[in-house]
Design a protein around this motif. Structure first.
Motif, PDB file in Angstrom:
ATOM      1  N   CYS A 151      48.354  44.509  19.029  1.00  0.00           N
ATOM      2  CA  CYS A 151      47.932  45.908  18.909  1.00  0.00           C
ATOM      3  C   CYS A 151      48.602  46.642  17.742  1.00  0.00           C
ATOM      4  O   CYS A 151      49.823  46.787  17.718  1.00  0.00           O
ATOM      5  N   PRO A 152      47.812  47.120  16.773  1.00  0.00           N
ATOM      6  CA  PRO A 152      48.423  47.902  15.694  1.00  0.00           C
ATOM      7  C   PRO A 152      49.018  49.192  16.261  1.00  0.00           C
ATOM      8  O   PRO A 152      48.473  49.766  17.197  1.00  0.00           O
ATOM      9  N   GLU A 153      50.131  49.619  15.664  1.00  0.00           N
ATOM     10  CA  GLU A 153      50.774  50.841  16.144  1.00  0.00           C
ATOM     11  C   GLU A 153      49.776  52.002  16.087  1.00  0.00           C
ATOM     12  O   GLU A 153      48.976  52.075  15.148  1.00  0.00           O
ATOM     13  N   HIS A 154      49.830  52.865  17.055  1.00  0.00           N
ATOM     14  CA  HIS A 154      48.993  54.083  17.122  1.00  0.00           C
ATOM     15  C   HIS A 154      47.504  53.790  17.323  1.00  0.00           C
ATOM     16  O   HIS A 154      46.685  54.683  17.232  1.00  0.00           O
ATOM     17  N   TRP A 155      47.133  52.537  17.551  1.00  0.00           N
ATOM     18  CA  TRP A 155      45.698  52.219  17.664  1.00  0.00           C
ATOM     19  C   TRP A 155      45.039  53.008  18.805  1.00  0.00           C
ATOM     20  O   TRP A 155      43.977  53.596  18.636  1.00  0.00           O
ATOM     21  N   LEU A 156      45.712  53.024  19.966  1.00  0.00           N
ATOM     22  CA  LEU A 156      45.136  53.765  21.105  1.00  0.00           C
ATOM     23  C   LEU A 156      45.027  55.251  20.765  1.00  0.00           C
ATOM     24  O   LEU A 156      43.994  55.882  21.009  1.00  0.00           O
ATOM     25  N   GLU A 226      36.139  45.901  18.283  1.00  0.00           N
ATOM     26  CA  GLU A 226      36.982  46.979  18.830  1.00  0.00           C
ATOM     27  C   GLU A 226      37.357  46.685  20.274  1.00  0.00           C
ATOM     28  O   GLU A 226      38.481  46.933  20.703  1.00  0.00           O
ATOM     29  N   PHE A 227      36.403  46.176  21.010  1.00  0.00           N
ATOM     30  CA  PHE A 227      36.666  45.836  22.409  1.00  0.00           C
ATOM     31  C   PHE A 227      37.749  44.755  22.480  1.00  0.00           C
ATOM     32  O   PHE A 227      38.681  44.840  23.290  1.00  0.00           O
ATOM     33  N   ASP A 228      37.631  43.753  21.615  1.00  0.00           N
ATOM     34  CA  ASP A 228      38.654  42.693  21.567  1.00  0.00           C
ATOM     35  C   ASP A 228      40.024  43.309  21.290  1.00  0.00           C
ATOM     36  O   ASP A 228      41.026  42.947  21.894  1.00  0.00           O
ATOM     37  N   GLN A 229      40.036  44.226  20.317  1.00  0.00           N
ATOM     38  CA  GLN A 229      41.310  44.857  19.961  1.00  0.00           C
ATOM     39  C   GLN A 229      41.882  45.631  21.142  1.00  0.00           C
ATOM     40  O   GLN A 229      43.073  45.549  21.434  1.00  0.00           O
ATOM     41  N   LEU A 231      41.635  45.071  24.245  1.00  0.00           N
ATOM     42  CA  LEU A 231      42.243  44.180  25.241  1.00  0.00           C
ATOM     43  C   LEU A 231      43.663  43.766  24.853  1.00  0.00           C
ATOM     44  O   LEU A 231      44.433  43.334  25.701  1.00  0.00           O
ATOM     45  N   HIS A 232      43.989  43.905  23.563  1.00  0.00           N
ATOM     46  CA  HIS A 232      45.340  43.579  23.090  1.00  0.00           C
ATOM     47  C   HIS A 232      46.285  44.786  23.165  1.00  0.00           C
ATOM     48  O   HIS A 232      47.441  44.688  22.769  1.00  0.00           O
ATOM     49  N   CYS A 233      45.772  45.952  23.574  1.00  0.00           N
ATOM     50  CA  CYS A 233      46.573  47.180  23.530  1.00  0.00           C
ATOM     51  C   CYS A 233      46.867  47.713  24.927  1.00  0.00           C
ATOM     52  O   CYS A 233      47.198  48.884  25.094  1.00  0.00           O
ATOM     53  N   THR A 234      46.703  46.879  25.946  1.00  0.00           N
ATOM     54  CA  THR A 234      46.755  47.360  27.324  1.00  0.00           C
ATOM     55  C   THR A 234      47.821  46.604  28.119  1.00  0.00           C
ATOM     56  O   THR A 234      48.427  45.655  27.629  1.00  0.00           O
ATOM     57  N   ASP A 235      47.988  47.026  29.374  1.00  0.00           N
ATOM     58  CA  ASP A 235      48.954  46.359  30.260  1.00  0.00           C
ATOM     59  C   ASP A 235      48.259  45.514  31.316  1.00  0.00           C
ATOM     60  O   ASP A 235      48.878  44.662  31.942  1.00  0.00           O
ATOM     61  N   TRP A 250      43.343  35.921  25.625  1.00  0.00           N
ATOM     62  CA  TRP A 250      44.053  35.756  24.350  1.00  0.00           C
ATOM     63  C   TRP A 250      45.234  36.708  24.166  1.00  0.00           C
ATOM     64  O   TRP A 250      46.223  36.332  23.523  1.00  0.00           O
ATOM     65  N   PRO A 251      45.188  37.941  24.672  1.00  0.00           N
ATOM     66  CA  PRO A 251      46.337  38.830  24.423  1.00  0.00           C
ATOM     67  C   PRO A 251      47.602  38.420  25.167  1.00  0.00           C
ATOM     68  O   PRO A 251      48.680  38.904  24.828  1.00  0.00           O
ATOM     69  N   GLY A 252      47.503  37.588  26.209  1.00  0.00           N
ATOM     70  CA  GLY A 252      48.701  37.264  26.981  1.00  0.00           C
ATOM     71  C   GLY A 252      49.112  38.440  27.860  1.00  0.00           C
ATOM     72  O   GLY A 252      50.297  38.689  28.090  1.00  0.00           O
ATOM     73  N   VAL A 253      48.114  39.177  28.332  1.00  0.00           N
ATOM     74  CA  VAL A 253      48.332  40.360  29.170  1.00  0.00           C
ATOM     75  C   VAL A 253      47.692  40.055  30.540  1.00  0.00           C
ATOM     76  O   VAL A 253      46.653  39.383  30.585  1.00  0.00           O
ATOM     77  N   PRO A 254      48.272  40.520  31.656  1.00  0.00           N
ATOM     78  CA  PRO A 254      47.652  40.259  32.960  1.00  0.00           C
ATOM     79  C   PRO A 254      46.173  40.676  33.002  1.00  0.00           C
ATOM     80  O   PRO A 254      45.791  41.687  32.397  1.00  0.00           O
ATOM     81  N   PHE A 255      45.381  39.876  33.691  1.00  0.00           N
ATOM     82  CA  PHE A 255      43.948  40.185  33.795  1.00  0.00           C
ATOM     83  C   PHE A 255      43.450  39.819  35.184  1.00  0.00           C
ATOM     84  O   PHE A 255      44.013  38.950  35.859  1.00  0.00           O
ATOM     85  N   ILE A 256      42.421  40.527  35.595  1.00  0.00           N
ATOM     86  CA  ILE A 256      41.736  40.224  36.860  1.00  0.00           C
ATOM     87  C   ILE A 256      40.264  40.048  36.518  1.00  0.00           C
ATOM     88  O   ILE A 256      39.685  40.869  35.802  1.00  0.00           O
TER      89      ILE A 256
END
Ligand code: TRH
Length: 342
Positions: A151-156, A226-229, A231-235, A250-256
């Motif tokens: 996630c690039p800084e400030h992206w959200l 953008e959607f892919d991005q 998913l990399h900016c979340t918890d 791919w982000p290595g973030v928990p998913f359901i």
């Protein structure tokens, strides 16, 4: 090389989503793709600027087209018979591939790479190959987005979705579900910013009052990159179907994962097969709670008392992602598969 990719939209956005990702991925590696599609309407938001090397074309126009060197039909979508007849008449027959649905079930490893000689019909004399995506080296691998770095800084914040202090950010992309109130209760244990995709997620949220501590934002349809991005900016990412499920790994973030519900209940076995792999590879100690949460989200049981602790869950998601990264991705495998059969 020119590739003909056939895509029939059955429902939702998985057919077009997978085909667009595949087409754009091939183009990014220098291939030329003719994307024959029967309903390209979702591409207006999914790929508003298109991409060099991919030409979306009307399915019906394939009736009169000369086949290229490689023909891929997504999910057994049956290209027009006049086109198949022309494939059979070509001096060098095209490599014809059926790209199958994703599953972690054992049949995938047995079926990947099998051929189906065509004895009758317009394609008599041709060979069709079955290409199965999957989670290990005995399968065709998984599609990866063409971009989406960490996630690039400030992206959200740039998108108007900045997190407030202590907030966890959760993406919600789902089908109709009765389990939303239970999920929201669990999420409310921590301040939460819930980013809801258009469709059933937003409809369901409009009918309930989220518990204190859960702030919701309705997203517009985002371009796929953008959607892919996102998913990399979340918890935590709640995803569905096939393509968003793969991209959430791919982000290595928990998913359901919410599976596409099948009338015969086949999705239940699919869910267990994936979790069996995920939990055994990651040796995730809170596996039973995770399994219970996934089942509950799919209407297959009651919610656990709590979601798995986030740090351990995060570690498991990262270990899983790292294991997937060690196998060649689907496009690399597809290119070699085709090259070997030409
Ligand atoms: O839309 P889906 O439910 O698609 C389904 C499944 O693939 C199912 O298995 C299949 O049988 C059925 O279609 C026909 O979920 P999926 O697969 O995640 O596809 C959604 C696509 O939409 C994916 O490529 C991500 C993309 N997308 C965006 O590009 N922007 C967005 O804002 C969102 C929410 C999704």
């Amino acid at each position: 090389m020119v590739w003909d990719l056939f895509c029939r939209v059955v429902d939702n956005f998985g057919d077009v989503g997978v085909c667009w990702r595949l087409a754009a991925g091939l183009a990014a590696r220098g291939e030329s793709v003719r994307l024959w599609i029967d309903d390209a309407s979702a591409l207006t938001w999914m790929a508003p600027r298109g991409t060099e090397g991919v030409q979306p074309l009307l399915w019906a126009d394939a009736e009169h087209a000369e086949p290229a060197d490689t023909v891929i039909e997504a999910f057994g979508c049956d290209p027009p018979s006049a086109f198949i007849a022309r494939m059979a008449r070509r001096t060098a027959a095209p490599v014809w591939i059926n790209l199958e649905y994703l599953s972690a079930e054992a049949y995938v490893e047995r079926s990947h790479g099998l051929q189906s000689p065509q004895f009758s019909g317009p394609g008599a004399g041709l060979n069709k190959w079955f290409f199965y995506p999957g989670f290990n080296a005995r399968t065709g691998g998984l599609l990866r987005g063409t971009s989406a770095p960490p996630c690039p800084e400030h992206w959200l914040a740039q998108h108007g979705w900045a997190r407030q202090a202590q907030e966890q950010v959760v993406v919600l992309f789902c089908y109709d579900t009765t389990a939303l109130p239970d999920l929201l209760q669990q999420l409310a244990a921590q301040p939460t910013l819930l980013l809801a995709a258009p469709g059933p997620a937003q409809q369901a949220l409009s009918q309930i009052r989220p518990p204190t501590g859960v702030r919701t934002i309705a997203l517009p349809w985002l371009a796929q990159t953008e959607f892919d991005q996102l998913l990399h900016c979340t918890d935590l990412n709640l995803v569905r179907g096939e393509d968003s499920f793969v991209q959430a790994q791919w982000p290595g973030v928990p998913f359901i994962w919410q599976l596409y519900p099948q009338a015969d209940g086949a999705h239940a076995a699919k869910l267990e097969a994936f979790l069996d792999r995920f939990l055994s590879l990651t040796e995730f100690v809170d596996g039973p709670a995770l399994r219970q949460a996934w089942r509950a989200w799919n209407g297959l049981g009651a919610w656990p008392e709590r979601l798995p602790p986030r740090a351990a869950w995060q570690q498991a998601a990262t270990a899983w992602r790292d294991s997937l990264r060690r196998q060649p991705d689907l496009i690399t495998q597809l290119q070699s598969f085709v090259a070997e059969r030409r």
